[in-house]
Design an enzyme around this catalytic site. Structure first.
Site, PDB file in Angstrom:
ATOM      1  CG  ASP A 150      -1.747   1.173   1.475  1.00  0.00           C
ATOM      2  OD1 ASP A 150      -2.396   1.682   0.535  1.00  0.00           O
ATOM      3  OD2 ASP A 150      -1.490   1.985   2.424  1.00  0.00           O
ATOM      4  CG  MET A 151       1.972   5.487  -1.969  1.00  0.00           C
ATOM      5  SD  MET A 151       1.947   6.273  -3.454  1.00  0.00           S
ATOM      6  CE  MET A 151       0.410   7.206  -3.270  1.00  0.00           C
ATOM      7  CG  ASP A 152      -1.739   7.705   0.387  1.00  0.00           C
ATOM      8  OD1 ASP A 152      -0.922   8.498   0.211  1.00  0.00           O
ATOM      9  OD2 ASP A 152      -2.395   7.090  -0.446  1.00  0.00           O
TER      10      ASP A 152
ATOM     11  CG  ASP B 189      -1.464   2.543   6.257  1.00  0.00           C
ATOM     12  OD1 ASP B 189      -2.021   3.453   6.914  1.00  0.00           O
ATOM     13  OD2 ASP B 189      -1.994   1.953   5.406  1.00  0.00           O
TER      14      ASP B 189
END
Length: 188
Positions: free
Chosen positions: A11-13, A167
């Site tokens: 995931d990025m954010d 997250d």
């Protein structure tokens, strides 16, 4: 540490990039212009969702007749204008660097594809990933598995041989629904 997997999906954010405070700041500013606010706990619960879906939730909470897609566009525009000055990688980026060239890696994000590419390029990280799948690349978003299944397809690794780093609860549900192992980075 993750050598047992043939593919790594991030995931990025909030997972590899510290964008969450900027997301919240942009929401606060845009909503204030409309005389609205948000419940931070509720917003955190929506992490991983596309911006328009979060806007839809906020509009419903306020029983507003505001177009959620317009609200999402306003937030995204403001977010972009401030993010590049403040974004930085999170510690998990060390895993990405350690596996560069050793395993195919992808980013599966609730952000728009172009935004993900721009952020990763801005930080010199784009070349670490074989594929990027954004919210606008799939029809069904996290907690549905489509984002991560598409990542696995693009890196050429069966889902069962991938591990996802996330997250957010929606992302962890999506990874499990895709038949992948998941690492909750909030516990690292």
């Amino acid at each position: 540490m993750y050598d047992a997997y043939d593919g790594l999906i991030f995931d990025m954010d909030g997972t590899i990039l510290d964008t969450e405070p900027t997301h919240r700041q942009a929401w606060r500013q845009v909503l204030a212009q409309h005389g609205m606010a948000f419940d931070e706990k509720a917003l955190i619960g929506l992490n991983g969702s596309p911006t328009w879906r979060i806007a839809e939730f906020i509009v419903e909470q306020h029983q507003s007749d505001l177009d959620p897609h317009r609200l999402a566009a306003e937030k995204t525009s403001l977010f972009k204008s401030i993010l590049f000055d403040v974004v930085k990688p999170l510690p998990l980026i060390e895993v990405v660097k350690a596996y560069k060239g050793r395993r195919p890696m992808a980013v599966g994000t609730g952000s728009e594809h172009a935004m993900a590419v721009a952020l990763l390029q801005h930080l010199g990280l784009r070349d670490y990933f074989s594929a990027i799948v954004g919210a606008d690349d799939v029809k069904r978003h996290k907690p549905e598995p489509d984002t991560f299944i598409r990542c696995a397809e693009l890196i050429g690794v069966p889902p069962a041989r991938c591990v996802v780093f996330e997250d957010a609860d929606f992302g962890l549900q999506a990874a499990r629904a895709a038949g992948m192992d998941a690492v909750d980075v909030r516990l690292l």
